[in-house]
Design an enzyme around this catalytic site. Structure first.
Site, PDB file in Angstrom:
ATOM      1  CB  ALA A  11      -0.932  -0.004   1.212  1.00  0.00           C
ATOM      2  NE  ARG A  14       8.113   2.738  -8.344  1.00  0.00           N
ATOM      3  CZ  ARG A  14       9.186   2.358  -7.639  1.00  0.00           C
ATOM      4  NH1 ARG A  14       9.819   3.223  -6.896  1.00  0.00           N
ATOM      5  NH2 ARG A  14       9.628   1.113  -7.684  1.00  0.00           N
ATOM      6  N   GLY A  78      -0.850  -7.586  -9.554  1.00  0.00           N
ATOM      7  CA  GLY A  78      -0.115  -6.855 -10.587  1.00  0.00           C
ATOM      8  C   GLY A  78       1.365  -7.118 -10.502  1.00  0.00           C
ATOM      9  CB  ALA A 105      -3.564  -7.896 -14.641  1.00  0.00           C
ATOM     10  CG  PHE A 108      -3.864  -3.826 -13.393  1.00  0.00           C
ATOM     11  CD1 PHE A 108      -4.850  -4.805 -13.274  1.00  0.00           C
ATOM     12  CD2 PHE A 108      -2.802  -3.850 -12.507  1.00  0.00           C
ATOM     13  CE1 PHE A 108      -4.777  -5.789 -12.289  1.00  0.00           C
ATOM     14  CE2 PHE A 108      -2.722  -4.833 -11.510  1.00  0.00           C
ATOM     15  CZ  PHE A 108      -3.711  -5.797 -11.408  1.00  0.00           C
ATOM     16  CG  HIS A 135       9.298  -0.088 -17.237  1.00  0.00           C
ATOM     17  ND1 HIS A 135       9.248  -0.891 -18.352  1.00  0.00           N
ATOM     18  CD2 HIS A 135       8.067  -0.166 -16.661  1.00  0.00           C
ATOM     19  CE1 HIS A 135       8.036  -1.429 -18.441  1.00  0.00           C
ATOM     20  NE2 HIS A 135       7.301  -1.001 -17.437  1.00  0.00           N
ATOM     21  CE  LYS A 139       9.356  -3.564 -14.876  1.00  0.00           C
ATOM     22  NZ  LYS A 139       8.418  -4.044 -13.837  1.00  0.00           N
TER      23      LYS A 139
END
Ligand SMILES: NC(=O)C1=CN([C@@H]2O[C@H](COP(=O)(O)OP(=O)(O)OC[C@H]3O[C@@H](n4cnc5c(N)ncnc54)[C@H](O)[C@@H]3O)[C@@H](O)[C@H]2O)C=CC1
Ligand SMILES: O=C(O)C1=N[C@H](C(=O)O)C[C@H](O)C1
Length: 251
Positions: A11, A14, A78, A105, A108, A135, A139
């Site tokens: 939570a 990013r 995700g 997924a 999304f 990206h 990442k």
């Protein structure tokens, strides 16, 4: 009508922090838990979460999903890092909890899902196909889950169409110069300050090229997919891989 009770894992991250806001803002949902690293997963049970939105890291996702599935909490995932072994393990947990649904997924955002579908459709018509994903530099995984999935879909479409090997005369190359090989499709990863999440599929044939490009400019691009996935996963037991299965893309 009672609201869907949703928890977010990761939570403070990013995308997770954006998901917290999106769930709070959805009229038909209640955010019942927002967990970060080190928080007790029992909170999910105590809060009565029906769906856990999993947006953590490849090293955390399996433990979180084992807990969710064994406690009958549906999951919308995700987080990246999916391998055949990991999927087999998840399917094993789901087999023991047959009413639970999990959506994984790779992306999304509707534009990214369409990029994958367009690339899959176009691939058999071109001799050459390569994927470039770009990206933000924070990442942790490469290639992106989206690029890996795109390459798999392209490779499957080419195999089904009986496409010949792609032309490539490279005889010597520095390690990595031709990208990663995902089912025979070269995938190149760029990490650049200023970027968020972007992908190009380059297709080449005699005298022509086609470039399919998608740009996620803000994490808000992923929110409609997360909310849709949360609504649908509660009535879709078992594993669903890819948001496209929850979208009517032919209508
Ligand atoms: N499928 C999609 O459309 C998207 C997927 N992602 C994926 O989501 C994941 C997260 O991405 P970001 O938010 O950029 O990373 P991030 O590093 O900003 O956030 C991850 C958060 O998860 C937390 N975390 C780690 N282990 C945890 C655990 N066991 N329980 C609860 N929280 C835990 C971390 O402390 C961190 O706050 C990555 O795998 C990324 O590739 C990101 C954007 C879109
Ligand atoms: O880490 C990210 O940011 C993203 N991760 C996902 C991926 O690896 O495909 C989705 C999107 O590209 C953003």
């Amino acid at each position: 009508m009672s609201k869907l009770r949703v928890a977010v894992l990761g939570a403070k991250g990013r995308i997770g922090s954006e998901a917290v806001k999106a769930v709070r803002a959805a009229d038909d949902m209640e955010l019942v838990a927002a967990l970060g690293r080190g928080d007790d997963l029992k909170t999910l049970v105590e809060s009565g979460a029906q769906v856990a939105v999993e947006l953590t890291t490849p090293d955390s996702v399996m433990e979180n999903l084992e807990f969710c599935v064994t406690h009958g909490i549906h999951a919308v995932v995700g987080t990246t890092g999916w391998t055949e072994d990991r999927l087999a393990q998840l399917n094993e947990w789901l087999a023991a909890s047959p009413e639970t649904g999990v959506l994984i997924a790779p992306n999304f955002s509707i534009g990214a899902v369409l990029t994958m579908k367009f690339a899959e459709a176009a691939a058999p018509y071109f001799e050459s196909v390569e994927v470039v994903e770009l990206h933000h530099p924070k990442k942790v995984d490469a290639p992106s889950g989206t690029a890996a999935r795109t390459a798999q879909m392209i490779a499957a479409a080419r195999a089904k169409a009986g496409s010949p090997a792609m032309p490539d005369a490279t005889a010597t190359a520095l390690d990595g110069a031709r990208g990663a090989d995902v089912d025979g499709i070269p995938v190149h990863s760029v990490r650049l300050r200023g970027l968020l999440a972007h992908q190009e599929v380059l297709l080449g044939g005699e005298g022509e090229t086609l470039t399919i490009r998608h740009d996620s400019l803000h994490h808000s691009s992923f929110m409609p997919g997360i909310l849709l996935g949360s609504r649908k996963v509660v009535t879709t037991p078992g594993l669903t891989f890819g948001l496209e299965h929850f979208l009517d893309l032919n209508g």
